[in-house]
Design an enzyme around this catalytic site. Structure first.
Site, short mmCIF file in Angstrom:
data_model
loop_
_atom_site.label_atom_id
_atom_site.label_comp_id
_atom_site.label_asym_id
_atom_site.label_seq_id
_atom_site.Cartn_x
_atom_site.Cartn_y
_atom_site.Cartn_z
N GLU A 364 0.83 -1.22 0.00
CA GLU A 364 0.00 0.00 0.00
C GLU A 364 0.86 1.26 0.00
O GLU A 364 0.52 2.28 0.60
CB GLU A 364 -0.98 -0.01 1.18
CG GLU A 364 -2.03 -1.10 1.04
CD GLU A 364 -3.11 -1.01 2.09
OE1 GLU A 364 -3.56 0.10 2.40
OE2 GLU A 364 -3.52 -2.08 2.59
N SER A 367 7.64 2.75 2.18
CA SER A 367 8.02 3.88 3.02
C SER A 367 8.58 5.04 2.20
O SER A 367 8.33 6.21 2.50
CB SER A 367 9.05 3.44 4.06
OG SER A 367 8.46 2.57 5.01
#
Length: 386
Positions: A364, A367
């Protein structure tokens, strides 16, 4: 809820969820086959009303739900989250017929959903999708430009949770070339469509993840979620809701690791006394607790902003996911270090968490992508206020 604490009803609900996860859901999770969809576990989530609650929740309730389940059973949390990720586009952008066909099945835990966005060459860069949706006017009544317009999907999706065992997929494909994110359409594709195949992938964490191959899979306007060429917004609406809750999942894992560490260091004797009396140990525990609490508050703040319809939700969601997932990695790793070799044995809670905690820093939006979003939105805010 204030900016700093939960009210008594929320606290009580979280404790009930944690107990449910430990006592009823974990035994079902342990009976599942690694790397495969655990349908009895999903059915139990439906029977307990948690899938209903997940679909009807705002971002804050979703975060509390995911955090609490993660403290007691990460497999149950993941099964619930994947159902939400795959079905939320149907809930928000589906037609009445699509919602009536699939959402009752999802709520009951009878149908398995999947969110098919990532591709071998387009993971975090969702605007670079290449799954081709070629126009095919012969799939329905009317001409190619009329109400019966259809498409043939050709290409591959990769790293898709619940693939290839889901019952339906929210699929994002390119219907218009050369216009980036503006040419992506979202489709609801049942798993039994001709030309749709897939295979499982063997991953570090034993989640059901696989690839999907589309060999001229037929879809029509009745399968579109939202509007043609507007599917990128469907994807982003889903991710903006679920990114803070990925952070909540991470916070739940961090809290589980911290709980285990507090118990271990209070009871384990070394060098003439309990480990907790060693400054080197107590300071590490203090750092674990502080970072976990900071991550929790950042997640709650992002979720509350989403529910209130405030500006800057993508930035705050990115901050929450970034900080919480990085924090969970640190806390679990430190917990393993303080436990020593026993935490490396197969079946130990921390061995399990150590494998579980790595993936949320990637899926999703990795980082690095979250940092890009945060920086871009921060500069945009500066220019807007100048």
């Amino acid at each position: 809820m204030t900016a700093f604490s939960l009210d008594p009803a929320q606290t009580s609900w979280c404790e009930e969820l944690r107990a449910l996860a430990e006592q009823r859901l974990r035994p079902l999770a342990e009976k599942g086959e690694p790397g495969h969809v655990n349908r009895p576990l999903i059915a139990a989530l439906g029977a307990s009303g948690l899938l209903d609650r997940m679909l009807d929740s705002g971002a804050l309730d979703l975060c509390l739900l995911r955090e609490s389940l993660a403290r007691g059973c990460t497999e149950a949390e993941t099964a619930l989250a994947l159902q939400g990720l795959g079905s939320h586009p149907v809930l928000r952008a589906g037609t009445p017929a699509q919602r009536a066909r699939w959402l009752p099945e999802v709520r009951a835990g009878r149908a398995v959903a999947a969110f098919a966005l990532s591709e071998p060459g387009a993971g975090s860069d969702a605007a670079a999708l290449s799954l081709d949706a070629a126009s095919d006017g012969g799939l329905g009544p009317g001409s190619a430009s009329g109400p019966g317009r259809g498409w043939r999907l050709t290409g591959e999706k990769c790293w898709i949770s619940n693939a290839p065992q889901a019952d339906f997929y929210t699929v994002f494909a390119r219907t218009t070339r050369g216009v980036g994110s503006r040419g992506v359409t979202a489709f609801l594709v049942p798993a039994d469509r001709p030309g749709l195949t897939g295979c499982a992938l063997d991953m570090l964490s034993p989640h059901p993840i696989g690839t999907l191959c589309f060999d001229g899979v037929p879809v029509t306007v009745e399968d579109v979620l939202g509007e043609p060429d507007r599917g990128f917004r469907v994807a982003m609406d889903t991710l903006n809701l679920f990114r803070p809750s990925v952070g909540a999942f991470a916070v739940g894992m961090a809290r589980a690791a911290l709980d285990a560490t507090l118990a271990h260091t209070a009871g384990r004797t070394a060098f003439g006394g309990p480990l907790k009396d060693l400054q080197a140990v107590s300071h590490q525990v203090a750092e674990m607790a502080t970072r976990t609490e900071a991550a929790r508050l950042l997640v709650y703040a992002a979720a509350a902003a989403h529910d209130a319809g405030e500006e800057g939700v993508p930035r705050r969601a990115a901050m929450a996911k970034l900080y919480a997932t990085e924090t969970a990695q640190y806390v679990v790793d430190t917990a393993v270090q303080l436990h020593g070799a026993r935490a490396l044995r197969r079946g130990h809670l921390l061995e399990h968490l150590y494998r579980e905690v790595r993936a949320p820093r990637i899926y999703e939006g990795a980082s690095e992508v979250q940092r890009t979003i945060i920086a871009r939105e921060s500069y945009a805010n500066r220019e807007a206020s100048a």
